[in-house]
Write a protein that holds these residues in place. Structure first.
Motif, PDB file in Angstrom:
ATOM      1  N   PRO A  84     -24.111 -30.026  56.860  1.00  0.00           N
ATOM      2  CA  PRO A  84     -23.095 -30.832  56.175  1.00  0.00           C
ATOM      3  C   PRO A  84     -23.555 -31.144  54.745  1.00  0.00           C
ATOM      4  O   PRO A  84     -24.701 -31.546  54.524  1.00  0.00           O
ATOM      5  N   LEU A  85     -22.646 -30.928  53.797  1.00  0.00           N
ATOM      6  CA  LEU A  85     -23.013 -31.013  52.389  1.00  0.00           C
ATOM      7  C   LEU A  85     -23.168 -32.467  51.935  1.00  0.00           C
ATOM      8  O   LEU A  85     -24.121 -32.798  51.223  1.00  0.00           O
ATOM      9  N   ALA A  86     -22.232 -33.318  52.350  1.00  0.00           N
ATOM     10  CA  ALA A  86     -22.253 -34.703  51.861  1.00  0.00           C
ATOM     11  C   ALA A  86     -23.556 -35.397  52.266  1.00  0.00           C
ATOM     12  O   ALA A  86     -24.159 -36.114  51.464  1.00  0.00           O
ATOM     13  N   GLU A  87     -24.013 -35.113  53.499  1.00  0.00           N
ATOM     14  CA  GLU A  87     -25.264 -35.731  53.955  1.00  0.00           C
ATOM     15  C   GLU A  87     -26.440 -35.319  53.086  1.00  0.00           C
ATOM     16  O   GLU A  87     -27.326 -36.124  52.781  1.00  0.00           O
ATOM     17  N   LEU A  88     -26.424 -34.046  52.699  1.00  0.00           N
ATOM     18  CA  LEU A  88     -27.505 -33.539  51.863  1.00  0.00           C
ATOM     19  C   LEU A  88     -27.537 -34.290  50.534  1.00  0.00           C
ATOM     20  O   LEU A  88     -28.602 -34.691  50.048  1.00  0.00           O
ATOM     21  N   VAL A  89     -26.328 -34.508  49.960  1.00  0.00           N
ATOM     22  CA  VAL A  89     -26.262 -35.222  48.693  1.00  0.00           C
ATOM     23  C   VAL A  89     -26.752 -36.661  48.878  1.00  0.00           C
ATOM     24  O   VAL A  89     -27.532 -37.172  48.072  1.00  0.00           O
ATOM     25  N   GLU A  90     -26.310 -37.287  49.975  1.00  0.00           N
ATOM     26  CA  GLU A  90     -26.726 -38.677  50.220  1.00  0.00           C
ATOM     27  C   GLU A  90     -28.245 -38.777  50.327  1.00  0.00           C
ATOM     28  O   GLU A  90     -28.867 -39.681  49.757  1.00  0.00           O
ATOM     29  N   SER A  91     -28.865 -37.828  51.035  1.00  0.00           N
ATOM     30  CA  SER A  91     -30.311 -37.955  51.201  1.00  0.00           C
ATOM     31  C   SER A  91     -31.032 -37.656  49.887  1.00  0.00           C
ATOM     32  O   SER A  91     -32.094 -38.222  49.621  1.00  0.00           O
ATOM     33  N   THR A  92     -30.427 -36.788  49.050  1.00  0.00           N
ATOM     34  CA  THR A  92     -31.006 -36.558  47.725  1.00  0.00           C
ATOM     35  C   THR A  92     -30.930 -37.841  46.889  1.00  0.00           C
ATOM     36  O   THR A  92     -31.891 -38.230  46.215  1.00  0.00           O
ATOM     37  N   PHE A  93     -29.767 -38.495  46.964  1.00  0.00           N
ATOM     38  CA  PHE A  93     -29.589 -39.756  46.238  1.00  0.00           C
ATOM     39  C   PHE A  93     -30.629 -40.781  46.688  1.00  0.00           C
ATOM     40  O   PHE A  93     -31.222 -41.478  45.876  1.00  0.00           O
ATOM     41  N   GLN A  94     -30.844 -40.830  48.019  1.00  0.00           N
ATOM     42  CA  GLN A  94     -31.793 -41.795  48.547  1.00  0.00           C
ATOM     43  C   GLN A  94     -33.189 -41.565  47.963  1.00  0.00           C
ATOM     44  O   GLN A  94     -33.854 -42.504  47.529  1.00  0.00           O
TER      45      GLN A  94
END
Lengths: 124, 449
Positions: B288-298
């Motif tokens: 899932p792409l959105a999760e990847l972005v969220e974890s990058t943000f974190q």
């Protein structure tokens, strides 16, 4: 804990030993090559063995395999390695509890060891 | 001379001789056959007409016919008899006329016998030579086809099989002695080419091994002393050997930060070398792409807070992308941390997804910084390069982040680029070819319904 530290680089061994003694109050014995490490691991009574992968005479993986075959009740093993290729890491995962990549942070090494051991116990 | 061309020339000459010779003789026989047939018809005509003649006198018409026939009959004997007949009519010698007619008719019967035997003789010759010419033509065609099959088609087929093997990286090449023909020459040329490719491939394999060895030695030999330096500094700073005064602590901090930078640089360099040597196998999965972005943000939250930059994910359409999660996270981390570094205070870094006309997913990272001049936009993807200028002070970094990002995206069969105009911020985007809308969301939507 009584820890066997197998590491051929004298400087890194000194730092790791110091960190383990200072921050974890562990008792640390040092082996400077694979052959000595295997002999000490088999004769001594250690709670944990920290193995460097690249060592003269016998590399870490060979020490690990031979130790597990020869010891009646093998202690947990954690690798210390600068290797980061997936194939190598998989090899470490197969034959040991886990690995700590170099360069490691001496301030964190104790907590890293603790979490690897916890994860290993949870898996068992 | 054993080339295919010279052999074909020989075959052509033999064909011409056989077909031409046989055909010529058959044509000659046919001409004679036709001539004697005409003569036979003509003889019957004369005979029929002569039988109707009255020996006393001729009609006007009959007299004309006799004159015409005289001009057509060339054999001296037959010509003489008819001439005598004409003279007899002219002299009104009816008895002579009758005897001439009878004589001619007897003579003509014999002449027709001769004609018939001639006709059957030429008929035989026509069939004989005709069949010979036809048969040899068929034989020559068959022989030529067989020759072409052996000397050309089968050779070409085996050669093309070898080429296809090469094309599919099957290098079990069998060198055979090529025949001394044009096709053989082609095969010999291909043989030399193949040999050269094989030699070069061995060299490349040796080089590749040298590069691998270098990578593994470099990672070990460079990281080992750094481990000691970094470890010693950490322990000193942690006060293991006693408290440090402020000046020592500051110097120690500088040393530690620069060591960190060196470690990052070495890691980046080794990563890049591995990607370029294709020693970094991807293990792609549907993620899932959105999760990847969220974890990058974190992971970058700390950096964003220090720089007072807001991180935003716009319209997170639920979709999954076929990718190596860790590697694409590395790309995203590079792009987002760059965007943070170049953002003004209170700026926003936005990540958004889109689908382009080529049906690829486009992931964009947009900042509100100074932007990048058009002439720098290609340059920044090269190793050790940063876009610098009066408004763009050199930002801390190894100058390898975008080069690594590009290599990783290209390894995923995507491409990476930037859209920007100076003063307007910039938007880095990369494409990934394999994606789908998230199935999870469909079931969630079903549940909601």
């Amino acid at each position: 804990m009584k820890i066997l530290l197998a590491e051929d680089d004298k400087n890194i061994a000194t730092i790791a030993k110091l960190a383990l003694e200072q921050f974890g109050s562990h008792q640390v014995d040092h082996a400077s090559d694979g052959q000595i490490a295997l002999e000490m691991a088999l004769s001594g009574d250690y709670d944990l063995i920290l193995l460097d992968e690249m060592m003269p005479k016998l590399n870490g993986l060979s020490v690990c395999h031979q130790y597990k075959v020869q010891s009646p009740s093998p202690s947990p093993i954690i690798f210390l390695s600068a290797k980061s290729q997936e194939a190598d890491l998989d090899e470490f995962r197969r034959c040991s509890m886990g690995f700590i990549t170099k360069p490691f942070d001496p301030l964190k090494i104790c907590s890293q060891i603790a979490s690897i051991l916890d994860a290993g116990r949870a898996a068992a | 001379m054993s080339s295919i061309r010279s052999r074909l020339v020989v075959i052509f000459i033999v064909t011409l001789t056989l077909v031409g010779g046989g055909g010529g003789l058959a044509f000659d026989a046919f001409q004679n056959y036709a001539h004697f047939n005409n003569e036979l018809d003509f003889s019957y005509q004369i005979t029929d007409q002569l039988q109707t003649l009255n020996h006393r006198r001729l009609t006007e018409e009959q007299s004309l016919w006799l004159k015409e026939t005289l001009s057509k009959v060339h054999q001296p004997e037959r010509h003489q008899i008819l001439k005598d007949l004409e003279a007899a009519y002219a002299n009104r010698a009816s008895r002579t006329a009758q005897s001439r007619i009878d004589f001619f008719l007897r003579n003509e019967a014999e002449y027709r016998n001769f004609l018939r035997s001639s006709i059957s003789y030429y008929e035989e010759r026509l069939v004989y030579w005709g069949l010979l010419a036809l048969g040899s033509a068929v034989l020559v065609v068959l022989f030529t086809l067989a020759f072409l099959q052996i000397a050309v088609f089968s050779e070409l087929k085996s050669l093309s099989r070898k080429m296809v093997d090469f094309l599919h990286h099957r290098y079990t090449y069998q060198f055979s002695l090529p025949p001394p023909t044009e096709v053989g020459h082609l095969q010999a040329t291909f043989n030399s080419m193949a040999q050269r490719v094989l030699v070069q491939m061995q060299e490349l394999q040796a080089l590749d091994k040298a590069k691998s060895d270098f990578l593994s030695i470099a990672s070990h030999e460079l990281r080992t002393p750094l481990t000691s330096i970094k470890g010693s500094l950490s322990l000193l700073r942690a006060g293991v050997v006693g408290e440090l005064n402020e000046a020592s602590n500051n110097l120690m901090e500088i040393a530690e930060n620069e060591t960190d930078r060196l470690i990052r640089l070495i890691n980046d360099l080794l990563d890049l070398a591995k990607i370029e040597a294709r020693k970094l196998p991807l293990s792609p999965q549907w993620e899932p792409l959105a999760e990847l972005v969220e974890s990058t943000f974190q992971a970058l939250q700390g950096l964003a807070e220090t720089s007072k930059v807001t991180l935003q994910l716009k319209d997170p359409t639920p979709m999954e992308v076929y990718m190596d999660r860790d590697r694409i996270q590395q790309v995203l981390t590079n792009l987002v941390s760059n965007a943070i570094k170049y953002s003004p205070e209170k700026g926003t870094v936005t990540v958004s997804f889109d689908v382009n006309p080529q049906e690829e997913i486009v992931i964009s990272v947009t900042d509100q910084g100074q932007g990048i001049a058009p002439e720098d936009q290609e340059l920044i993807f090269q190793k050790f390069r940063q876009a610098t200028g009066p408004k763009n002070p050199l930002v801390k970094g190894t100058g390898l982040g975008l080069a690594i990002a590009r290599a990783l995206v290209e390894e995923h069969q995507g491409h990476i680029d930037v859209k920007s105009s100076p003063g307007q911020g910039c938007s880095f985007f990369f494409t990934l070819p394999k994606w789908r809308f998230s199935l999870k969301t469909h079931s969630q939507m079903d549940q909601a319904a």
